[in-house]
Structure formats: C-alpha cells, structure tokens
Design a protein around this motif. Sequence first.
Motif, PDB file in Angstrom:
ATOM      1  N   SER A 129       7.518 -11.354   1.653  1.00 22.74           N
ATOM      2  CA  SER A 129       7.019 -10.210   2.408  1.00 22.74           C
ATOM      3  C   SER A 129       7.025 -10.515   3.903  1.00 22.74           C
ATOM      4  N   ASP A 130       7.241  -9.491   4.704  1.00 19.25           N
ATOM      5  CA  ASP A 130       7.156  -9.635   6.159  1.00 19.25           C
ATOM      6  C   ASP A 130       5.749 -10.003   6.615  1.00 19.25           C
ATOM      7  N   MET A 131       4.753  -9.757   5.791  1.00 23.82           N
ATOM      8  CA  MET A 131       3.402 -10.165   6.180  1.00 23.82           C
ATOM      9  C   MET A 131       3.326 -11.682   6.326  1.00 23.82           C
TER      10      MET A 131
ATOM     11  N   ASP B 116       4.321 -11.435  10.272  1.00 25.03           N
ATOM     12  CA  ASP B 116       2.921 -11.420  10.703  1.00 25.03           C
ATOM     13  C   ASP B 116       2.263 -12.795  10.670  1.00 25.03           C
TER      14      ASP B 116
ATOM     15  N   CYS C 248       0.965 -14.407   7.964  1.00 28.54           N
ATOM     16  CA  CYS C 248      -0.083 -14.606   6.953  1.00 28.54           C
ATOM     17  C   CYS C 248       0.298 -15.740   6.005  1.00 28.54           C
TER      18      CYS C 248
ATOM     19  N   SER D  80       1.533 -11.983   0.695  1.00 24.67           N
ATOM     20  CA  SER D  80       0.275 -12.393   1.327  1.00 24.67           C
ATOM     21  C   SER D  80      -0.913 -11.994   0.462  1.00 24.67           C
TER      22      SER D  80
ATOM     23  N   LEU E  78      -2.000  -8.912   0.723  1.00 20.80           N
ATOM     24  CA  LEU E  78      -2.538  -7.776   1.475  1.00 20.80           C
ATOM     25  C   LEU E  78      -1.625  -6.555   1.415  1.00 20.80           C
ATOM     26  N   GLU E  79      -0.456  -6.700   0.813  1.00 23.82           N
ATOM     27  CA  GLU E  79       0.527  -5.625   0.766  1.00 23.82           C
ATOM     28  C   GLU E  79       0.060  -4.499  -0.166  1.00 23.82           C
TER      29      GLU E  79
ATOM     30  N   TYR F 151       3.698  -0.268   1.043  1.00 23.29           N
ATOM     31  CA  TYR F 151       4.320  -1.312   1.848  1.00 23.29           C
ATOM     32  C   TYR F 151       5.463  -1.967   1.072  1.00 23.29           C
TER      33      TYR F 151
ATOM     34  N   ASN G 295      10.380  -4.175   4.312  1.00 21.87           N
ATOM     35  CA  ASN G 295       9.198  -5.022   4.475  1.00 21.87           C
ATOM     36  C   ASN G 295       9.273  -6.353   3.733  1.00 21.87           C
ATOM     37  N   HIS G 296      10.398  -6.653   3.122  1.00 25.57           N
ATOM     38  CA  HIS G 296      10.592  -7.950   2.469  1.00 25.57           C
ATOM     39  C   HIS G 296      12.073  -8.269   2.472  1.00 25.57           C
TER      40      HIS G 296
END
Length: 125
Positions: free
Chosen positions: A41-43, A47, A49, A71, A73-74, A78, A84-85
Amino acid sequence: MSDLQSLSYHLKICAFMDKRFKLSNSEIKPLAIGFGACIASDMITVDGCQVGFMYRESPINEVDSGWRFLSGLESQDYMDNANNHSLYDINTVANYDPDITSFIELPIGSQCERNSDGTLEEIKD
C-alpha cells in the motif's frame, strides 16, 4: 512477454506515476534480497506508515512471492483504487519496515499483524 519483463514494465509505469516515495533510491539497502515481488500500500511506501498487517496468498506468477503489505489503516475505498498500491521487490518494503524480515519465509496462508505493543507477530489460529 515473460513474467520478469512484465514486472519490469510495471515498475517502469510506477516510476512515471506522480508518487513521492518516503525513501529515495539511495536509501534502499540490501535487507531482504531474493524473496521476489510483493504488493504494498502507498500508506507504507508514500506515507511512511509501518506494516500493520501482512498476509501471503498464492503467487500470481513466478516473480510474485504472494506477500501483501498494508498499514492496517486502509479503507475498502482506498484499496479499491489501484493507484494506491503497487508491485515492489520485498527488499524495498523491508527498507520501509525491517520488522517484516522475520516473517517473509512463512508459507502461503500466513498472516501477521502489529499488536497493541507495536510488535509485528504471526497470527495463529
């Protein structure tokens, strides 16, 4: 097109996307070499995380390890957005969160999550 060529092509596409990765290429060190590709994930990669949940499913091809990193949190919305991934070498994700290296040799079907103390641990049924 071979699986390796397909992976290479996908990575080139990702490089042209307007993503601002938390780590630069020069910050990526050899922590987990030779374990194949994964989806993250991009988180995690954008980001910054920590990995909060990771699971291993059957690989989609010979390059894929089957590992998926989130993370935790997705939201579903999302995750439904393919932007986003992305596909990464496991070594890349290990540089974002070295805690994963203790678990990357677990078999297909394995799952790990970060507990309330912040420790990544295998989920046992």
